[in-house]
Scaffold this motif. Structure first.
Motif, mmCIF file in Angstrom:
data_model
loop_
_atom_site.group_PDB
_atom_site.id
_atom_site.type_symbol
_atom_site.label_atom_id
_atom_site.label_comp_id
_atom_site.label_asym_id
_atom_site.label_seq_id
_atom_site.Cartn_x
_atom_site.Cartn_y
_atom_site.Cartn_z
ATOM 1 N N TRP A 16 57.624 42.883 28.400
ATOM 2 C CA TRP A 16 56.371 43.228 29.062
ATOM 3 C C TRP A 16 56.530 44.463 29.941
ATOM 4 N N THR A 163 40.610 48.438 36.792
ATOM 5 C CA THR A 163 40.459 46.992 36.681
ATOM 6 C C THR A 163 40.938 46.355 37.977
ATOM 7 N N THR A 167 41.917 40.440 38.071
ATOM 8 C CA THR A 167 42.068 40.365 36.619
ATOM 9 C C THR A 167 43.478 40.723 36.196
ATOM 10 N N MET A 168 44.024 41.783 36.774
ATOM 11 C CA MET A 168 45.309 42.305 36.322
ATOM 12 C C MET A 168 46.484 41.389 36.643
ATOM 13 N N HIS A 170 46.848 38.534 35.864
ATOM 14 C CA HIS A 170 47.085 37.667 34.708
ATOM 15 C C HIS A 170 47.706 38.429 33.533
ATOM 16 N N TRP A 171 47.859 39.738 33.678
ATOM 17 C CA TRP A 171 48.396 40.561 32.599
ATOM 18 C C TRP A 171 49.880 40.803 32.840
ATOM 19 N N ARG A 172 50.721 40.262 31.987
ATOM 20 C CA ARG A 172 52.152 40.309 32.222
ATOM 21 C C ARG A 172 52.719 41.722 32.121
ATOM 22 N N ALA A 174 51.366 44.300 33.438
ATOM 23 C CA ALA A 174 50.970 45.071 34.623
ATOM 24 C C ALA A 174 51.780 44.644 35.832
ATOM 25 N N ILE A 212 36.933 40.544 31.944
ATOM 26 C CA ILE A 212 37.558 41.591 32.752
ATOM 27 C C ILE A 212 36.590 42.039 33.842
#
Length: 221
Positions: A16, A163, A167-168, A170-172, A174, A212
């Motif tokens: 990631w 963003t 939200t971010m 949860h994005w691995r 980021a 998003i």
């Protein structure tokens, strides 16, 4: 009990982190693929951001972090006298220069490889500045937003989309090593510190597909 090979737990994280690094600065063949995905993912934010930028005939426009260059042609079509772009990725700059060769040869477009501290344009050069999903990669310590503030002509406009951190998180891809995330309030504060008057900073929340949440900020120089 089965022993795990050394580095077993680190492998997913390394994967990631590699994705995050490519998003920050796409390079090589993986960068080309990331560039295509970026164009798709950024289509909706770009539409809103370009509308807010309100390009009129004769404007000199700068896009920072233009990636695959999807918006550069639109900015030119809107009547900009000259569209300039700055991006840290050799791969993205090469692809965009090839795509817009005629506009570059005609003098209506200039695409530069590099980072903000080495930006070749003088202060008060641009009427409009655009940043879409680039805020995470700017460096507040070296004053990147202040550099952009100075690059605007009096009465010029800067529009950015990012963003939201909610939200971010949860994005691995980021992670903190590659992305500096913001809330709307934090971005507002960073722009104020960069020299924009608080009364000239206008924020709007955007709800995009796939749950998003982002924010669109317009600043008048």
């Amino acid at each position: 009990m089965t022993d795990r090979a050394p580095g077993h737990e680190a492998a997913p994280s390394a994967f990631w982190d590699a994705i995050g690094s490519q998003l920050r600065q796409p390079e090589g063949l993986p960068g080309a693929l990331v560039g295509r995905l970026m164009a798709l993912a950024n289509a909706a934010p770009y539409r809103r951001a370009i509308t807010a930028l309100d390009v009129v005939r004769g404007d000199r426009v700068l896009e920072v972090g233009f990636g695959p260059g999807a918006a550069l042609g639109t900015l030119a079509e809107r009547g900009a006298a000259k569209v300039c772009g700055l991006d840290p990725s050799h791969r993205m700059v090469h692809a965009a220069r090839k795509r817009y060769r005629r506009l570059i040869v005609s003098g209506r477009m200039e695409l530069v490889h590099g980072a903000l501290p080495l930006m070749p344009w003088a202060d008060k050069t641009f009427d409009k500045i655009l940043l879409v999903n680039v805020l995470y990669f700017l460096d507040p310590v070296r004053g990147d937003l202040s550099i952009l503030r100075r690059a605007l002509r009096p009465g010029g406009r800067l529009v950015l989309y990012a963003t939201d951190r909610a939200t971010m998180r949860h994005w691995r891809f980021a992670g903190a090593d590659t992305h500096r995330t913001y809330t709307t309030k934090e971005c507002f504060g960073a722009l104020a510190e960069a020299g924009f008057e608080k009364s000239d900073i206008h924020t709007a929340e955007l709800k995009l597909p796939f749950n998003i949440t982002g924010f669109l900020i317009t600043c008048v120089g």
